[in-house]
Design an enzyme around this catalytic site. Structure first.
Site: not given
Ligand code: NAD
Ligand code: LMR
Length: 332
Positions: A187, A159
């Protein structure tokens, strides 16, 4: 070159990890002198995919990268880790809020908190990326009582990067000329991106962003809403949540935690509230922080006007509600 440190990335077969692992292995996060043992945690059905990620890590031929351990066992993944990127969790789909993921994801952070408590170094630095990141970080810390609460943080750096980029575009300057924009709170779409204290470096000297933009209506409405909704806008376009920019932000967050902030600059991190700015304690709230010797301090005494105060109240209330819901889910 120094002794290797162990670093765990959870969700290692997923989207964000795919961009994050290269940064860690190449030295962008922990520095060009720090060799790394990588621990890659994912769930059993993803082990074949993870094998492919391991092959690619080998094929990078990076000198800093020592051991790479793919595993579905938290006990192995968290063994002696100095830094943990907790990415593995379900991402949201179009139309969802991040807090809609609580029921699906909060249990993961309980289990991983317990594993950190048992197996990680006591000085481990933990960055929670998986959503809803603030409340997951709180839960994770709660289940790791032997590790200081200060060692658990949630990612709002994406952000911050978005806000900095939006202000730079509006001012028509290079992105690194804009400093000290703040993300307050969750967030989520209640976060408060605050440009009131931001500065911009121009050829005429360092100026405040509000005076240069000189458009309060844009700063209070358009700017704030754009950043609050940017994650949803990426999902609407990509049909998947942000990954490349999220991985970059995770690297930025951990690098600044490891090496510290520059003089006169702060960054935003979700940290356990100590009551600063009247924010309730025992929620993970994004504050501006400065960092030295791997310890952060919340920037104090920034003037908060009535508009900002009401926005801080909204986002802290949402975090209290999320905490209550997480506790309910974990009781079931
Ligand atoms: P993704 O689905 O591509 O990958 C997630 C991975 O986590 C998968 O490989 C899945 O098998 C694995 N997983 C699920 N449960 C698990 C566990 N118990 N232990 C280990 N691995 C496990 O998702 P992504 O795009 O990589 O996003 C991951 C997370 O990050 C999501 O919750 C998304 O919303 C979040 N995210 C947060 C931010 C932020 O700014 N804070 C930004 C983007 C995404
Ligand atoms: C983001 O800010 O891009 C991530 O937290 C993914 C989402 O769910 O928006």
């Amino acid at each position: 070159m120094t002794e290797p440190i162990s670093v765990v990335v959870t969700g290692a077969a997923g989207q964000i990890a795919y961009s994050l692992l290269y940064q860690i292995a190449a030295g962008t996060v922990f520095g060009p002198q720090q060799s790394i043992n990588l621990r890659l945690l994912d769930i059993p059905p993803m082990m074949k995919v993870l094998d492919g990620v391991v092959m690619e890590l080998e094929d990078l031929a990076l000198p800093l990268l020592r051991e790479v351990l793919p595993t579905a066992e938290p006990a192995k993944a968290f063994e002696n880790v100095a830094a943990a990127f907790l990415v593995g969790a379900m991402p949201r789909k179009e139309g969802m809020e991040r807090k809609d993921l609580l029921a699906a994801n909060v249990e993961i952070f309980k289990v991983q908190g317990e594993a950190l408590d048992k197996y990680a170094r006591k000085d481990v630095r933990v960055l929670v990326v998986g959503n809803p990141a603030n409340t997951n970080a709180l839960i994770c810390s709660h289940y790791a009582p032997s590790i200081p609460k200060e060692n658990f943080t949630a990612m709002t750096r994406l952000d911050q990067n978005r806000a900095q980029a939006a202000l730079a575009a509006r001012l028509n300057v290079q992105v690194d000329k804009v400093k000290n924009v703040i993300i307050w709170g969750n967030h989520s779409s209640t976060q408060y991106p605050d440009a009131a204290h931001a500065t911009v470096e121009l050829s005429s000297g360092v100026k405040t962003v509000p005076s240069e933009i000189n458009d309060n209506e844009w700063l209070i409405n358009t700017f704030v809403e754009t950043i609050q909704k940017r994650g949803a806008a990426v999902i609407a376009a990509r049909k998947m949540s942000s990954a490349m920019s999220a991985a970059k932000a995770a690297g930025d967050h951990m690098r600044d935690w490891w090496f510290g902030t520059k003089p006169g600059e702060w960054v935003s991190m979700g940290v356990v509230s100590d009551g600063s700015y009247g924010i309730p304690k025992d929620i993970v709230f994004s504050f501006p922080v400065t960092i030295k010797d791997k310890r952060y301090e919340i920037v104090q005494n920034l003037p908060i006007n009535n508009v900002a105060k009401s926005k801080l109240d909204i986002t802290s209330k949402e975090l209290e509600e999320e905490r209550a819901e997480a506790n309910n889910v974990l009781k079931k």
